[in-house]
Design a protein around this motif. Structure first.
Motif, PDB file in Angstrom:
ATOM      1  N   PHE A  91      16.568  -1.107  -7.948  1.00 53.20           N
ATOM      2  CA  PHE A  91      15.868  -0.279  -6.990  1.00 53.20           C
ATOM      3  C   PHE A  91      15.206  -1.181  -5.954  1.00 53.20           C
ATOM      4  O   PHE A  91      14.501  -2.122  -6.303  1.00 53.20           O
TER       5      PHE A  91
ATOM      6  N   MET B 202      10.022   7.103  -5.381  1.00 50.13           N
ATOM      7  CA  MET B 202      10.593   6.196  -6.368  1.00 50.13           C
ATOM      8  C   MET B 202       9.523   5.450  -7.169  1.00 50.13           C
ATOM      9  O   MET B 202       9.625   5.290  -8.377  1.00 50.13           O
ATOM     10  N   LEU B 203       8.492   5.006  -6.476  1.00 52.82           N
ATOM     11  CA  LEU B 203       7.480   4.212  -7.166  1.00 52.82           C
ATOM     12  C   LEU B 203       6.566   5.073  -8.025  1.00 52.82           C
ATOM     13  O   LEU B 203       5.853   4.551  -8.882  1.00 52.82           O
TER      14      LEU B 203
ATOM     15  N   GLY C  34      13.526  -0.804  -1.866  1.00 49.93           N
ATOM     16  CA  GLY C  34      13.328  -0.078  -0.618  1.00 49.93           C
ATOM     17  C   GLY C  34      12.965  -1.031   0.503  1.00 49.93           C
ATOM     18  O   GLY C  34      12.674  -0.611   1.619  1.00 49.93           O
TER      19      GLY C  34
ATOM     20  N   ARG D 199      20.496   5.677   4.609  1.00 46.86           N
ATOM     21  CA  ARG D 199      19.070   5.956   4.410  1.00 46.86           C
ATOM     22  C   ARG D 199      18.175   5.095   5.312  1.00 46.86           C
ATOM     23  O   ARG D 199      17.129   5.528   5.773  1.00 46.86           O
TER      24      ARG D 199
ATOM     25  N   TYR E 264      10.726   7.845   0.469  1.00 50.09           N
ATOM     26  CA  TYR E 264      11.581   7.231  -0.553  1.00 50.09           C
ATOM     27  C   TYR E 264      10.758   6.367  -1.511  1.00 50.09           C
ATOM     28  O   TYR E 264      10.850   6.486  -2.728  1.00 50.09           O
ATOM     29  N   LEU E 265       9.920   5.500  -0.920  1.00 43.56           N
ATOM     30  CA  LEU E 265       9.125   4.605  -1.761  1.00 43.56           C
ATOM     31  C   LEU E 265       8.117   5.381  -2.603  1.00 43.56           C
ATOM     32  O   LEU E 265       7.954   5.109  -3.792  1.00 43.56           O
TER      33      LEU E 265
END
Lengths: 442, 253
Positions: free
Chosen positions: A353, B233-234, A355, A381, B229-230
Motif C-alpha cells: 500500500f 486506507m490509513l 499513496g 488515481r 484515499y489516504l
C-alpha cells in the motif's frame, strides 16, 4: 528430494489456479527453507541484481545465450525472490533435484541476495545500478548496497557497472570485472537542474565531481577529497554509430531503442555472455542485436495501435526516478513533433500500500521543454498529481486532460490523442493498460 | 529579483526538495515577481543575496557524516535568521536546528536555532501519512514521514493526523518566526497551497494575489483524491486494507 516432488505437484495445481510463478516454491520452501541448496545447478550460475535493469538484462542474457546454443535455466516468469526462483528450479529439475543445462540465469531481488546467494552459490554476480527505488520498502540506496554486500563472497566474480559509485564500492574484495558506458552520444546534456540520487563518495561522504554523467548518478566521477574513482573498465560501450552501440571498440549491437538504459543493459548482458559463459565477443554482440525484450509476463517496450494512432510504450518503474528519466529523454530525443504524451499512475506499488507520489517531483519532466508534446493525457488515481508536476515543469495546462477511471482514460486516449502516443507507466500498472488494450483489439 | 537559495543541494536533497524551491519561484513569477533559484552543492549559498534558503532532507548515513559540516554554518545561519531571512529545512537537517539532538542516547551537536528537542530513531522506513498545517484547514498529503526525528513543539508547524505507522498524535516540526523546520519530507509547498502562499508572502514581503496559479485546479483535485484515499486506507487495519486493495500490504522493513 520429497520436497521437490511436492513442489512439482504444487506447480501442477498452481498452474490451474493461475499462481504458477510462486506458489510451488512457497510451499516447498515452507517444508525446507534451504531448498535452493538442494538443487544441483548447471556449472555456470549467474545472478543479476540491482535497482533497475535486472529483468531486461536477464531477458537479453537468456535470449542471447540460447541463440549461442547454450541450454538455459532461468526464473523467467518475473518473480525474483526465493519462492519464484524455487518455482523455476522445481520446474526445470528432475525429481532428484538435478537441473540440466549449461547455465542458470537468475534475477535476484537486491535486498534478498543475502538470503539467496548462500544457497544458490552463484559464481558470477552482475550488479546493474543502485538508485533511489521504492524508498518506503527498500530504504535508501546506501542501505541496499549494504544489504547486497552481506551476500557477496570472494569466491564470486563480480561484473560491476562501475559508473555507479555505490556499485563500484561493492567490488573491494574478490575478482571484479568492471564495465562502463562511455559513449559521447549517450552522455547527459549539460544543465540538468537537479539530481534525484545521491552522488556522494562512498568512502568519505562528500559530493563527487563528475567529468560527465550518462544518466542520474551514473557516469565518470572522482572524489576531490579522498581520490575515490572507478577503475578503468574491462568492457565498455565506447561509441554510438547510427543505431548501433560500439562495444569494446570492435563489436556492434543494435538495441531495440537507443537510450542509456538499453546501453547499460546490453553491455551487462554482453559482459555476462563473454566473461561467465565463454561466448565470443562477436557472437555475444550479434546475439544481443534487435532482441525483443520480453519476459513471460510483461513487455518492456512495445508498440501498439490505438485507432489511427501509433503508440510507443516505454515501461518505467513507479517510485524509480531513473527509469522515468530515461524514458523521458528517449521521448525528448526521438518523438516527432505533434505527439501525445500519455502517463498512467493508478497503483504505486504491486505489493504494498502506498499513496505517496512525492517521487514524481524528482523526475526531470523539464526535459520535455526541448520537444514539448501537443497533448498530454493522464490517467489513474494519481493523474492529477502528475498534472501538477507537469505544469510546474512548464507544460501548458491547456493541453493536459485527466481521467481518473482507467476505462475512461482509455477512451480519452482514443478520442483526444494527436500524432504518435508515447505512453509511460510503471510495471505496477502495466496489466491495467495492456488488458484494456487487448480488449480493444478483440 | 528574489533569490531562492538551496543549501547543501548535493548532500541534503530528497524527494520534493528541488520541487519546493522551483514551485516557489513559479508562484512568485506568476504574481509578477522575478525569482531565481541558486543552489550550492555542499555548502550554503551566499546568504547575503538570498531571500529564502531551503535545506533539504538527508538519509541517516549522509546526515551523520555531514552534520559537522552543517554545524560549522551555525553563526552564518543565526545571523541570516536574525536579520529576517526565511529558512525552510526538512528531514534530518531540521533536527540539527533544535535545542538538543540525541541518537542512541548519545548527544549530537546542534545549532540551537529552535526550541525543540529532537531524537533520531534508528528506523529506515519512510511512510505515508496525512498532516495538518497549523492555522490551515487543508491537509498536507503526498509527502512522507521521514520518521527519523521526533519532536514535541511549543511552536508547532505540522500536526500528524494519520500515518501508516502506529503512533500517538504529535507535532512534526516547528515554525518560529521565519524559520520553518519540518520532520515531514517531500514537496510540502506543492502539496499545501496555504503553506505555499504563507511562504511566498513572507519572501515577497507582501500579500500576493492567489488567483492565476495554473496548477491549482489540478492540485485541488489531486489533493481531494489523495486525502480521500489516504484517510480511507490509513484508517483501516492491515487486514481490512489488504482486502480493500486486493492484497496490498504495508511496507515491511
Amino acid at each position: 528430494m520429497l520436497t521437490i516432488t511436492i513442489g512439482k505437484v504444487a506447480r501442477a495445481v498452481g498452474r490451474r489456479l493461475g499462481r504458477g510463478s510462486v506458489l510451488p516454491g512457497r510451499i516447498a520452501l515452507a517444508l525446507d527453507r534451504h531448498l535452493l541448496a538442494k538443487f544441483t545447478l548447471p556449472a555456470v550460475v549467474i545472478a543479476i541484481t540491482g535497482s533497475g535493469g535486472k529483468t531486461t538484462t536477464s531477458s537479453l542474457l537468456r535470449d542471447a545465450a540460447s541463440n549461442a546454443g547454450l541450454k538455459v535455466v532461468s526464473n523467467a516468469e518475473g518473480s525474483n525472490m526465493a519462492p519464484g526462483i524455487a518455482t523455476a528450479l522445481i520446474q526445470a529439475s528432475d525429481r532428484h533435484g538435478r537441473v540440466p543445462g549449461d547455465v542458470a540465469i537468475l534475477e535476484c531481488e537486491e535486498r534478498h541476495c543475502q538470503y539467496l546467494f548462500p544457497d544458490l552459490r552463484p559464481g558470477f554476480v552482475v550488479i546493474t545500478n543502485l538508485s533511489r527505488d521504492q524508498v518506503a520498502r527498500n530504504g535508501y540506496p546506501q542501505f541496499v548496497a549494504g544489504e547486497i554486500a552481506k551476500a557477496l563472497t570472494p569466491a564470486m566474480t563480480l561484473l560491476l557497472n562501475v559508473d555507479d559509485p555505490l556499485v563500484n564500492a561493492l567490488g573491494r574484495d574478490g575478482r571484479v570485472i568492471p564495465f562502463s558506458v562511455e559513449a559521447d552520444a549517450l552522455r547527459e546534456p549539460a544543465g540538468v537542474p537537479h539530481r534525484a540520487d545521491d552522488s556522494l563518495c562512498p568512502n568519505c561522504g562528500l559530493a563527487l565531481d563528475y567529468d560527465y554523467r550518462i544518466i542520474g548518478n551514473l557516469g565518470r566521477y572522482h572524489c576531490g577529497h579522498c581520490g575515490y574513482q572507478a577503475p578503468a573498465p574491462q568492457h565498455s560501450v565506447s561509441a554510438v554509430v547510427g543505431t548501433e552501440l560500439v562495444i569494446d571498440d570492435d563489436y556492434r549491437a543494435a538495441p531495440q531503442i537507443m537510450n542509456p538504459a538499453f546501453a547499460y543493459n546490453i553491455l551487462a548482458a554482453y559482459v555476462g555472455l563473454v566473461e561467465a559463459m565463454g561466448v565470443t565477443p562477436q557472437a555475444a554482440a550479434d546475439g544481443l542485436t534487435h532482441k525483443d525484450v520480453k519476459n513471460a509476463l510483461q513487455d518492456r517496450v512495445m508498440t501498439f495501435q490505438m485507432g489511427e494512432h501509433r503508440g510507443v510504450f516505454l515501461l518505467s518503474k513507479h517510485e524509480n526516478t531513473l527509469t522515468y528519466n530515461v524514458s523521458l529523454r528517449t521521448i525528448a530525443d526521438s518523438a516527432e513533433r505533434g505527439y501525445t504524451l500519455g502517463v498512467m499512475l493508478h497503483r504505486v506499488s504491486r505489493k504494498y500500500f502506498a499513496g505517496d507520489v512525492s517521487w514524481l517531483w524528482d523526475i526531470d519532466w523539464e526535459v520535455l521543454a526541448k520537444n514539448p508534446p501537443a497533448k498530454v493525457l493522464l490517467g489513474g488515481r494519481f493523474a492529477n498529481d502528475i498534472a501538477v508536476r507537469l505544469v510546474a515543469a512548464g507544460i501548458d495546462q491547456d493541453i493536459i486532460e485527466v481521467d481518473l477511471s482507467l476505462d475512461g482514460y482509455m477512451d480519452l486516449l482514443r478520442r483526444q490523442s494527436q500524432g504518435t502516443i508515447f505512453f509511460l507507466t510503471g510495471f505496477e500498472d502495466i496489466d491495467q493498460f495492456t488488458s484494456r488494450l487487448r480488449k480493444d483489439e478483440q | 529579483m528574489i533569490t531562492i537559495g538551496q543549501g547543501f543541494a548535493g548532500l541534503f536533497n530528497s524527494y520534493g526538495d528541488w520541487g519546493n524551491a522551483q514551485l516557489l519561484a513559479r508562484r512568485l513569477a506568476d504574481a509578477g515577481l522575478a525569482a531565481e533559484v541558486t543552489a550550492s552543492a555542499s555548502d550554503l549559498p551566499d546568504l547575503g543575496t538570498c531571500d529564502i534558503v531551503f535545506i533539504g532532507a538527508a538519509t541517516l548515513p549522509t546526515f551523520r557524516r555531514q552534520l559537522d559540516r552543517l554545524l560549522t554554518c551555525g553563526d552564518e545561519l543565526r545571523q541570516y535568521s536574525s536579520a529576517g531571512g526565511v529558512l525552510f529545512v526538512t528531514g534530518l537537517p531540521a533536527a540539527a536546528l533544535g535545542r538538543s539532538l540525541t541518537y542512541h542516547q548519545q548527544s549530537l551537536g546542534c545549532l540551537q536555532l529552535t526550541d525543540q528537542e529532537f531524537q533520531i530513531h534508528d528506523k529506515r522506513r519512510f511512510t505515508d501519512g496525512v498532516w495538518q498545517l497549523f492555522g490551515s484547514d487543508t491537509d498536507v498529503v503526498g509527502v512522507l514521514n521521514s520518521h527519523l526525528t521526533w519532536t514535541d513543539s511549543a511552536t508547532p508547524f505540522l500536526k500528524t493526523s494519520l500515518t501508516a505507522q502506529p503512533g500517538h498524535p504529535r507535532t512534526d516540526g516547528c515554525q518560529q518566526g521565519k524559520l520553518f523546520s519540518s520532520q515531514v519530507i517531500g514537496p510540502l509547498l506543492a502539496r499545501n497551497p496555504d503553506l505555499l502562499d504563507k511562504v511566498a508572502n513572507m519572501v515577497a514581503g507582501q500579500e500576493l494575489a492567489s488567483d492565476d496559479q495554473p496548477w491549482m485546479d489540478f492540485e485541488k483535485a489531486a489533493h481531494a483524491q489523495a486525502d480521500r484515499y489516504l484517510t480511507e486506507m490509513l484508517s483501516l487495519t492491515e487486514k481490512q486494507r489488504a482486502n480493500a486493495t486486493g492484497g496490498l500490504k504495508s511496507p515491511t522493513p
